[in-house]
Scaffold this motif. Structure first.
Motif, short mmCIF file in Angstrom:
data_model
loop_
_atom_site.label_atom_id
_atom_site.label_comp_id
_atom_site.label_asym_id
_atom_site.label_seq_id
_atom_site.Cartn_x
_atom_site.Cartn_y
_atom_site.Cartn_z
N THR A 62 35.80 47.43 30.62
CA THR A 62 36.09 46.65 31.72
C THR A 62 35.41 46.56 32.87
O THR A 62 35.75 45.95 33.81
CB THR A 62 37.69 47.00 31.92
OG1 THR A 62 37.96 48.26 32.27
CG2 THR A 62 38.54 46.93 30.83
N LYS A 64 32.18 46.42 33.15
CA LYS A 64 31.10 45.62 33.30
C LYS A 64 31.11 44.47 34.01
O LYS A 64 32.04 43.72 34.11
CB LYS A 64 30.50 45.38 31.86
CG LYS A 64 29.19 44.64 31.57
CD LYS A 64 28.99 44.29 30.15
CE LYS A 64 27.60 43.45 29.91
NZ LYS A 64 27.25 43.39 28.62
N HIS A 101 32.12 50.67 38.45
CA HIS A 101 33.08 49.82 37.84
C HIS A 101 33.05 48.58 38.82
O HIS A 101 33.45 48.64 39.98
CB HIS A 101 34.36 50.38 37.87
CG HIS A 101 35.26 49.65 37.06
ND1 HIS A 101 35.90 48.28 37.30
CD2 HIS A 101 36.22 50.09 35.91
CE1 HIS A 101 36.91 48.01 36.34
NE2 HIS A 101 36.96 49.03 35.51
N SER A 106 32.98 40.13 38.08
CA SER A 106 32.79 40.21 36.67
C SER A 106 33.26 38.76 36.17
O SER A 106 33.45 37.93 36.93
CB SER A 106 33.59 41.23 35.80
OG SER A 106 33.03 41.23 34.54
N PRO A 108 35.34 36.94 32.74
CA PRO A 108 35.87 36.94 31.31
C PRO A 108 34.75 36.96 29.99
O PRO A 108 35.19 37.80 29.17
CB PRO A 108 36.82 35.65 31.11
CG PRO A 108 37.14 35.35 32.34
CD PRO A 108 35.87 35.71 33.47
N GLN A 111 33.84 40.82 29.50
CA GLN A 111 35.17 41.45 29.67
C GLN A 111 35.77 41.72 27.90
O GLN A 111 35.55 40.80 27.20
CB GLN A 111 36.25 41.11 30.30
CG GLN A 111 36.23 40.86 31.70
CD GLN A 111 36.18 42.69 32.30
OE1 GLN A 111 36.96 43.45 31.94
NE2 GLN A 111 35.02 42.87 32.91
N GLU A 115 39.30 38.78 28.46
CA GLU A 115 40.36 38.80 29.30
C GLU A 115 39.73 39.01 30.79
O GLU A 115 38.40 39.11 31.01
CB GLU A 115 40.82 40.49 29.07
CG GLU A 115 41.46 40.86 27.99
CD GLU A 115 42.88 40.11 27.46
OE1 GLU A 115 43.51 39.69 28.70
OE2 GLU A 115 43.05 39.70 26.37
N PRO A 117 38.83 39.83 34.55
CA PRO A 117 38.54 41.16 35.18
C PRO A 117 39.69 41.82 35.91
O PRO A 117 40.55 40.98 36.40
CB PRO A 117 37.45 40.76 36.14
CG PRO A 117 37.03 39.50 35.84
CD PRO A 117 38.17 38.88 34.95
#
Length: 356
Positions: A62, A64, A101, A106, A108, A111, A115, A117
């Motif tokens: 999550t 990324k 993190h 980010s 979706p 993810q 999902e 971010p």
């Protein structure tokens, strides 16, 4: 002798020089976040640095935020990093992994399960994300629930353990550039009304608990943190940055961290003067330095080591070039994030330049 070439203690280590390679996103991993042999060559070429800080590595999927960036969550990622640290150590270098993190920075498409971010609050950042389909607008992230925050923090701890298993000498928390720790720290991106938002003390809680998780795995003398007050990158804003960062650094005293890495870009305040006296460990100064500016900072004791970014990118033998006062290669910005060896491992070393 230039102070750049004198040893310096950082945490449990004595570095052979005070030239530090900055963490720089290079986007050469595969779609599964696994860095390949080319990445090992890249870091091994630059092992003359007293310390290499790796590009940002996502601790969990999550985290990324960019295409072709590496992770440390899977066994394949860990094994690949082990080959890289072996290459650096084989050339006499030391390397810390930067844990990054990205939070709301980010998209979706990057993810798990497509999902949203995650972030401290559901506040959309201005700007666009680099995806496999090109630039796309950032989306409104999903605010983390109170219970989920503990899971994210635990993920940093696991990532630290895996980084050490992969042979890294230590880890750095990326607390800058508008990513998740700075999103919690900054009033513009954190509108929570629970234990992680509101006052400076509450907004700093996430960063401090992440450091607790990381130092529990590595010991404080193998952990550093990077901050960049008032950089403003990725739409990050804080109403009282001097108060915020003074408080944060004051709270670091109990961790006995290896270093505090402060990179300044456009700040109107001399944060080095504000923060260095507050920190007992090694102080790493960065932000657009050249050799002369780095030497001046070391000679005046404003810093213990100097951090270089694009100069190291284009000059794998930067330490040798500094030693000989040689000219530097110019970085090719068009290849900063492109795949392949061009602009990554093919910059000519000093000897090749002289014999051309």
């Amino acid at each position: 002798m230039s102070p750049l070439f004198t040893p310096v203690g950082i945490g449990r280590y004595t570095l052979r020089n005070r030239v530090v390679m900055a963490p720089m996103t290079r986007s050469r991993a595969d779609d599964a976040g696994v860095p390949g042999d080319l990445v090992a060559t890249y870091y091994a070429q630059r092992a003359g640095a007293g310390l290499i800080i790796s590009e940002g590595v996502f601790p969990t999927a999550t985290g990324k935020g960019y295409v072709r960036t590496p992770g440390i969550e899977t066994d394949a990622q860990l094994s690949a990093w082990k080959r890289i640290t072996d290459a650096v150590h084989g050339n006499g270098g030391r390397i810390f992994m930067q844990l990054m993190h990205c939070g709301r920075i980010s998209h979706p498409s990057m993810q798990p399960g497509g999902e949203l971010p995650v972030a401290p609050s559901a506040i959309k950042a201005a700007g666009r994300a680099w995806t496999n389909e090109g630039l796309k607008d950032f989306v409104t992230p999903r605010a983390l629930g109170a219970g989920e925050i503990a899971d994210v923090i635990a993920g940093y701890g696991r990532a630290t353990r895996r980084a050490l298993a992969a042979g890294f000498d230590g880890v750095e928390l990326h607390g800058a550039t508008g990513y998740l720790p700075e999103q919690f720290l900054s009033s513009g991106s954190n509108h929570r009304d629970d234990a992680y938002g509101g006052s400076v003390k509450k907004r700093a809680r996430f960063v401090l608990e992440v450091l607790e998780a990381m130092t529990a795995e590595a010991g404080g003398d193998r952990v550093g943190i990077k901050v960049s007050p008032e950089m403003g990158f990725n739409d990050i804003v804080d109403a009282t940055p001097q108060e915020t960062y003074a408080y944060l650094v004051d709270q670091l005293r109990g961790f006995n961290l290896a270093y505090l890495h402060v990179a300044l870009f456009g700040a109107k305040v001399d944060y080095h003067a504000l923060l260095r006296p507050r920190f007992a460990g090694a102080y790493l100064l960065g932000g657009g330095l050249d050799k002369a500016a780095a030497e001046a900072a070391l000679e005046s004791r404003r810093a213990d080591a100097a951090v270089f970014g694009s100069a190291f990118l284009a000059n794998p033998d930067l330490v040798d070039r500094f030693w000989e006062d040689a000219s530097l290669n110019a970085p090719d910005k068009s290849t900063f994030y492109s795949p392949g060896a061009r602009g990554y491992t093919d910059y000519p070393p000093l000897r090749a330049t002289e014999n051309a």
